[in-house]
Design a protein around this motif. Sequence first.
Motif, PDB file in Angstrom:
ATOM      1  N   HIS A  75      -6.512   5.389  -2.371  1.00  0.00           N
ATOM      2  CA  HIS A  75      -5.103   5.772  -1.599  1.00  0.00           C
ATOM      3  C   HIS A  75      -5.173   6.969  -0.935  1.00  0.00           C
ATOM      4  O   HIS A  75      -4.207   7.312  -0.066  1.00  0.00           O
ATOM      5  CB  HIS A  75      -4.035   6.050  -2.588  1.00  0.00           C
ATOM      6  CG  HIS A  75      -3.603   4.896  -3.662  1.00  0.00           C
ATOM      7  ND1 HIS A  75      -3.005   3.732  -2.948  1.00  0.00           N
ATOM      8  CD2 HIS A  75      -3.727   4.408  -4.739  1.00  0.00           C
ATOM      9  CE1 HIS A  75      -3.037   2.786  -3.669  1.00  0.00           C
ATOM     10  NE2 HIS A  75      -3.322   3.232  -5.130  1.00  0.00           N
ATOM     11  N   HIS A  76      -6.291   7.826  -0.971  1.00  0.00           N
ATOM     12  CA  HIS A  76      -6.408   8.895  -0.026  1.00  0.00           C
ATOM     13  C   HIS A  76      -7.872   9.302   0.090  1.00  0.00           C
ATOM     14  O   HIS A  76      -8.718   8.841  -0.758  1.00  0.00           O
ATOM     15  CB  HIS A  76      -5.676  10.232  -0.746  1.00  0.00           C
ATOM     16  CG  HIS A  76      -6.179  10.380  -2.282  1.00  0.00           C
ATOM     17  ND1 HIS A  76      -7.217  11.147  -2.476  1.00  0.00           N
ATOM     18  CD2 HIS A  76      -5.756   9.938  -3.216  1.00  0.00           C
ATOM     19  CE1 HIS A  76      -7.344  11.201  -3.715  1.00  0.00           C
ATOM     20  NE2 HIS A  76      -6.595  10.577  -4.459  1.00  0.00           N
ATOM     21  N   TYR A 106      -6.627  -0.600   5.978  1.00  0.00           N
ATOM     22  CA  TYR A 106      -5.938  -1.288   4.877  1.00  0.00           C
ATOM     23  C   TYR A 106      -4.925  -1.963   5.779  1.00  0.00           C
ATOM     24  O   TYR A 106      -4.219  -1.313   6.758  1.00  0.00           O
ATOM     25  CB  TYR A 106      -5.384  -0.455   3.941  1.00  0.00           C
ATOM     26  CG  TYR A 106      -6.267  -0.078   2.842  1.00  0.00           C
ATOM     27  CD1 TYR A 106      -7.073  -0.969   2.176  1.00  0.00           C
ATOM     28  CD2 TYR A 106      -6.496   1.329   2.669  1.00  0.00           C
ATOM     29  CE1 TYR A 106      -7.853  -0.433   1.314  1.00  0.00           C
ATOM     30  CE2 TYR A 106      -7.453   1.582   1.577  1.00  0.00           C
ATOM     31  CZ  TYR A 106      -7.996   0.924   0.826  1.00  0.00           C
ATOM     32  OH  TYR A 106      -8.753   1.198  -0.236  1.00  0.00           O
ATOM     33  N   HIS A 147       0.955   6.740  -6.658  1.00  0.00           N
ATOM     34  CA  HIS A 147       0.101   7.692  -7.060  1.00  0.00           C
ATOM     35  C   HIS A 147       0.239   9.131  -6.829  1.00  0.00           C
ATOM     36  O   HIS A 147      -0.031   9.880  -7.512  1.00  0.00           O
ATOM     37  CB  HIS A 147      -1.104   7.526  -5.923  1.00  0.00           C
ATOM     38  CG  HIS A 147      -2.086   8.741  -5.601  1.00  0.00           C
ATOM     39  ND1 HIS A 147      -2.907   8.863  -6.530  1.00  0.00           N
ATOM     40  CD2 HIS A 147      -2.331   9.289  -4.572  1.00  0.00           C
ATOM     41  CE1 HIS A 147      -3.620   9.866  -6.180  1.00  0.00           C
ATOM     42  NE2 HIS A 147      -3.282  10.242  -4.706  1.00  0.00           N
ATOM     43  N   THR A 155      -3.121   1.991   6.955  1.00  0.00           N
ATOM     44  CA  THR A 155      -3.640   3.332   6.569  1.00  0.00           C
ATOM     45  C   THR A 155      -5.169   3.218   6.794  1.00  0.00           C
ATOM     46  O   THR A 155      -5.794   2.206   6.787  1.00  0.00           O
ATOM     47  CB  THR A 155      -3.344   3.621   5.060  1.00  0.00           C
ATOM     48  OG1 THR A 155      -3.727   2.487   4.504  1.00  0.00           O
ATOM     49  CG2 THR A 155      -1.917   3.774   4.882  1.00  0.00           C
ATOM     50  N   THR A 185       0.743  -0.987   0.098  1.00  0.00           N
ATOM     51  CA  THR A 185      -0.004  -0.082  -0.120  1.00  0.00           C
ATOM     52  C   THR A 185       0.793   1.197  -0.018  1.00  0.00           C
ATOM     53  O   THR A 185       0.247   2.386  -0.659  1.00  0.00           O
ATOM     54  CB  THR A 185      -0.976  -0.084   1.292  1.00  0.00           C
ATOM     55  OG1 THR A 185      -1.748  -0.999   1.117  1.00  0.00           O
ATOM     56  CG2 THR A 185      -1.743   1.306   1.214  1.00  0.00           C
ATOM     57  N   SER A 186       2.133   1.146   0.785  1.00  0.00           N
ATOM     58  CA  SER A 186       2.963   2.397   0.765  1.00  0.00           C
ATOM     59  C   SER A 186       3.470   2.740  -0.667  1.00  0.00           C
ATOM     60  O   SER A 186       3.728   3.977  -0.899  1.00  0.00           O
ATOM     61  CB  SER A 186       4.199   2.316   1.877  1.00  0.00           C
ATOM     62  OG  SER A 186       4.676   1.141   1.626  1.00  0.00           O
ATOM     63  N   SER A 240       0.853   4.035  -2.830  1.00  0.00           N
ATOM     64  CA  SER A 240       0.669   5.297  -2.339  1.00  0.00           C
ATOM     65  C   SER A 240       1.443   6.295  -2.963  1.00  0.00           C
ATOM     66  O   SER A 240       1.189   7.493  -3.686  1.00  0.00           O
ATOM     67  CB  SER A 240       0.226   5.546  -0.952  1.00  0.00           C
ATOM     68  OG  SER A 240       0.133   6.776  -0.668  1.00  0.00           O
TER      69      SER A 240
END
Length: 261
Positions: A114-115, A138, A10, A179, A3-4, A7
């Motif tokens: 992602h946000h 997540y 992105h 997150t 995920t990091s 992100s």
Amino acid sequence: MSTSMASFGHHLLSLFLFTTLLSTSINGNSVNPSNTTCPSFDCGNGLVVGYPFWQQGRQNDHCGYQGLGILCTGRQPLLCLSGDIYRLKKINHSENTLTATYNELNNTTCPVAHHDVKLNSSYFLNISMENKVVRLFYNCTLYPPSLPYIECLRYGLKRSYVFGEGAIPEFDWERYCETTVSVPVIEKGGDGILVNSFGRALQDGFMLTWRSPDRACRSCEASGGFCGYGNGLLQKFICYCNDGQQSDNSCHHNGNFLCMI
């Protein structure tokens, strides 16, 4: 992909597109400063966009509200909100509504938001009441037993969850999850349905509404003018006429009907 890392990728994409939006509006060779007409436009996918939105690189920003410039990229209309890029899916000018989705989502059945969806009041946009706000958690390493989780986001012992805002089980989610993201989605069912089809919910996007002087704009268009917005000191609706004149609501000037004695 973690995920990091996703992100980070992105944010790089958003930075590139945001820079393109800015440079296109400033340096676009196709912009004619003397051109005051503000017609509707189509980026090539059949979605017709008009006031209060305007096309970056081909129209001046007086053709719409500040912050509502649309960039046509790959035949897709893109809108930048609070530094994040969204793709327009639908727009209804008669009801002042649009449907948007995260631009970075692809056609996968298991996309990741992602946000948060963030709006600035200066954009004149609001989250529609047609949406339901959900919270995504997540890659949680510890979690309450027996809770339904998002199966396609299962990584080893890590689990990811989605809940409707106000229906989040009591637990220290912030501590044990990598997150957490808040996302509006179009209301289509309860939390159980959302868990099983959250990917489709993200792909379908969310609905926004905007404020506009509907009566004045309709009057302007009926008189052959184009709806615009007075950026800078004016900060009000302006009707741009084909003869170069400006009006508060119509191109039917009273002087055309005065009798000279």
